[in-house]
Scaffold this motif. Structure first.
Motif, short mmCIF file in Angstrom:
data_model
loop_
_atom_site.label_atom_id
_atom_site.label_comp_id
_atom_site.label_asym_id
_atom_site.label_seq_id
_atom_site.Cartn_x
_atom_site.Cartn_y
_atom_site.Cartn_z
N MET A 146 5.64 32.50 -55.17
CA MET A 146 7.06 32.80 -55.24
C MET A 146 7.48 33.13 -56.66
O MET A 146 8.21 34.09 -56.90
CB MET A 146 7.86 31.64 -54.66
CG MET A 146 7.67 31.51 -53.14
SD MET A 146 8.10 29.90 -52.46
CE MET A 146 9.85 29.87 -52.72
N ALA A 147 6.99 32.36 -57.62
CA ALA A 147 7.38 32.56 -59.02
C ALA A 147 6.84 33.87 -59.57
O ALA A 147 7.53 34.56 -60.32
CB ALA A 147 6.87 31.39 -59.86
N LEU A 148 5.62 34.22 -59.19
CA LEU A 148 4.99 35.44 -59.71
C LEU A 148 5.76 36.68 -59.28
O LEU A 148 5.95 37.62 -60.07
CB LEU A 148 3.53 35.50 -59.22
CG LEU A 148 2.62 36.54 -59.86
CD1 LEU A 148 2.57 36.37 -61.37
CD2 LEU A 148 1.23 36.43 -59.27
N LEU A 160 1.29 43.65 -56.06
CA LEU A 160 -0.15 43.62 -56.36
C LEU A 160 -0.56 42.27 -56.91
O LEU A 160 -1.57 41.70 -56.48
CB LEU A 160 -0.49 44.71 -57.38
CG LEU A 160 -0.70 46.11 -56.82
CD1 LEU A 160 -0.76 47.13 -57.94
CD2 LEU A 160 -1.97 46.18 -55.99
N ALA A 161 0.22 41.77 -57.87
CA ALA A 161 -0.11 40.49 -58.49
C ALA A 161 -0.12 39.37 -57.45
O ALA A 161 -1.03 38.54 -57.41
CB ALA A 161 0.90 40.17 -59.59
N SER A 163 -0.51 39.64 -54.23
CA SER A 163 -1.63 39.82 -53.30
C SER A 163 -2.92 39.27 -53.88
O SER A 163 -3.71 38.64 -53.18
CB SER A 163 -1.81 41.31 -52.98
OG SER A 163 -0.66 41.81 -52.34
N VAL A 164 -3.13 39.53 -55.15
CA VAL A 164 -4.36 39.03 -55.80
C VAL A 164 -4.36 37.50 -55.81
O VAL A 164 -5.35 36.86 -55.47
CB VAL A 164 -4.50 39.60 -57.23
CG1 VAL A 164 -5.62 38.89 -57.98
CG2 VAL A 164 -4.76 41.10 -57.18
N LEU A 165 -3.22 36.92 -56.19
CA LEU A 165 -3.13 35.45 -56.20
C LEU A 165 -3.37 34.89 -54.80
O LEU A 165 -4.07 33.90 -54.63
CB LEU A 165 -1.76 35.00 -56.72
CG LEU A 165 -1.53 33.48 -56.73
CD1 LEU A 165 -2.56 32.78 -57.60
CD2 LEU A 165 -0.12 33.15 -57.19
N ALA A 166 -2.81 35.54 -53.79
CA ALA A 166 -2.98 35.08 -52.41
C ALA A 166 -4.46 35.04 -52.03
O ALA A 166 -4.95 34.07 -51.46
CB ALA A 166 -2.22 35.99 -51.47
N ILE A 167 -5.19 36.10 -52.39
CA ILE A 167 -6.59 36.18 -52.01
C ILE A 167 -7.43 35.18 -52.81
O ILE A 167 -8.27 34.47 -52.26
CB ILE A 167 -7.12 37.62 -52.23
CG1 ILE A 167 -6.43 38.58 -51.27
CG2 ILE A 167 -8.63 37.67 -52.04
CD1 ILE A 167 -6.63 40.03 -51.62
N VAL A 168 -7.19 35.12 -54.11
CA VAL A 168 -7.96 34.20 -54.96
C VAL A 168 -7.75 32.75 -54.53
O VAL A 168 -8.68 31.97 -54.47
CB VAL A 168 -7.55 34.42 -56.44
CG1 VAL A 168 -8.01 33.26 -57.31
CG2 VAL A 168 -8.09 35.73 -56.96
N GLY A 169 -6.51 32.43 -54.18
CA GLY A 169 -6.18 31.05 -53.81
C GLY A 169 -6.76 30.59 -52.49
O GLY A 169 -6.80 29.39 -52.22
N VAL A 170 -7.22 31.50 -51.65
CA VAL A 170 -7.67 31.11 -50.31
C VAL A 170 -8.93 30.23 -50.36
O VAL A 170 -9.21 29.52 -49.39
CB VAL A 170 -7.86 32.35 -49.41
CG1 VAL A 170 -9.27 32.94 -49.55
CG2 VAL A 170 -7.57 32.02 -47.97
N ILE A 171 -9.63 30.26 -51.48
CA ILE A 171 -10.81 29.39 -51.62
C ILE A 171 -10.41 27.92 -51.46
O ILE A 171 -11.21 27.07 -51.05
CB ILE A 171 -11.51 29.64 -52.99
CG1 ILE A 171 -12.84 28.88 -53.07
CG2 ILE A 171 -10.64 29.20 -54.15
CD1 ILE A 171 -13.91 29.37 -52.14
#
Lengths: 248, 53
Positions: A146-148, A160-161, A163-171
């Motif tokens: 939300m903050a990003l 884009l930012a 989306s990247v955080l969403a994917i990286v965080g799924v780990i």
């Protein structure tokens, strides 16, 4: 395959989705509320008390579904992030924006109810074990999503930012799930595993299943409703929105 | 009445349920209110448009 392609592109159209989703919201909210009411009453009144924890174990029926859905919403967000990165689909970006506050609320609820449950059970409201810590990380990930978005000025860069955080965080999701197996935790291990007999009595398990299904329905309805609101906000300048807003 | 006490754990059980169901109600109402607000805003825009010469 053609059917799938058509469905996929239709889902990507805000106008088509908006028109088709109206009936779903009412149905999902209704089914969800009914199931949660039934499951909660069942769990509070009819399920037998736990041998060791007595009646405090009834917190299970609100704690577990919240935690489970908090993780599922994140997975959905991660998938949406991937779809956005690959296809730059506007709807995918809107899914992230719509779902993040919902996931955050569920995570906070799971943490809070867990802490409340911890006091009579563990003698403490908080412990830094792998399960609790990875759930706290999930909360921070939601805050981050939300903050990003707010922090990055240009909308497409923000999308884009995020989306990247969403994917990286799924780990973090498999870490949460397996934390109680990989690490020595105070939080108890899974009572329900696919393909195995549950270690929880059926009379206690049924209300959990009902509540879990109820949470699935209600959360799905809320995310769809949030997506609808987001579509109207974003597409406010278009003819179809103006016509809809003026009255059917 | 004894059931309300939840074997001495009443405060924990009821605060957990109150918090959970309250949070669900709040997060459930939020998008419905947001849509209503967005609709009013969009309708106002049309109003402005039709007033133009």
């Amino acid at each position: 395959m053609e059917w799938f392609r058509t469905a996929f592109h239709r889902m990507g159209s805000p106008r088509w989705f908006f028109a088709g989703s109206r009936a779903w919201v009412g149905g999902l909210y209704g089914a969800g509320a009914a199931l949660i009411a039934a499951g909660s009453v069942w769990g509070l009144v009819f399920a037998p008390p736990d041998r060791y924890q007595g009646d405090s174990f009834r917190i299970l029926y609100v704690h577990v579904p919240a935690a489970h859905l908090a993780e599922m919403v994140y997975v959905a967000i991660a998938v949406a992030g991937l779809v956005y990165l690959v296809w730059r689909m506007k709807m995918a970006e809107m899914v992230i924006a719509a779902a993040a506050p919902v996931g955050m609320t569920l995570t906070a609820t799971a943490l809070a109810t867990g802490m409340i449950w911890g006091v009579p059970t563990w003698g403490t409201g908080w412990v830094w074990d792998a399960r609790t810590t990875s759930m706290l990380v999930l909360l921070f990930l939601y805050f981050g999503l939300m903050a990003l978005r707010q922090a990055v000025g240009q909308p497409e860069r923000a999308a884009l930012a995020v989306s990247v955080l969403a994917i990286v965080g799924v780990i973090n999701i498999p870490i949460i799930k397996y934390s109680v197996e990989w690490f020595s935790t105070l939080h108890q291990p899974a009572s329900i595993r696919i393909g195995e007999t549950p270690s929880i009595a059926p009379s206690m398990l049924w209300p959990l299943a009902v509540n879990a299904l109820g949470y699935w329905c209600l959360v799905a309805g809320i995310v769809v409703a949030a997506l609808r609101a987001r579509i109207v906000e974003r597409e406010a300048g278009t003819d179809w929105v103006r016509q809809w807003a003026a009255g059917r | 009445m004894e059931w309300l006490g939840m074997g001495g754990h009443g405060i924990y059980v009821w605060s957990a349920y109150g918090l959970s169901l309250g949070a669900l109600a709040a997060v459930g109402a939020w998008p419905l209110l947001a849509l209503r607000r967005a609709r009013r805003t969009a309708a106002t825009r049309e109003g402005e448009g039709s007033a133009a010469p």
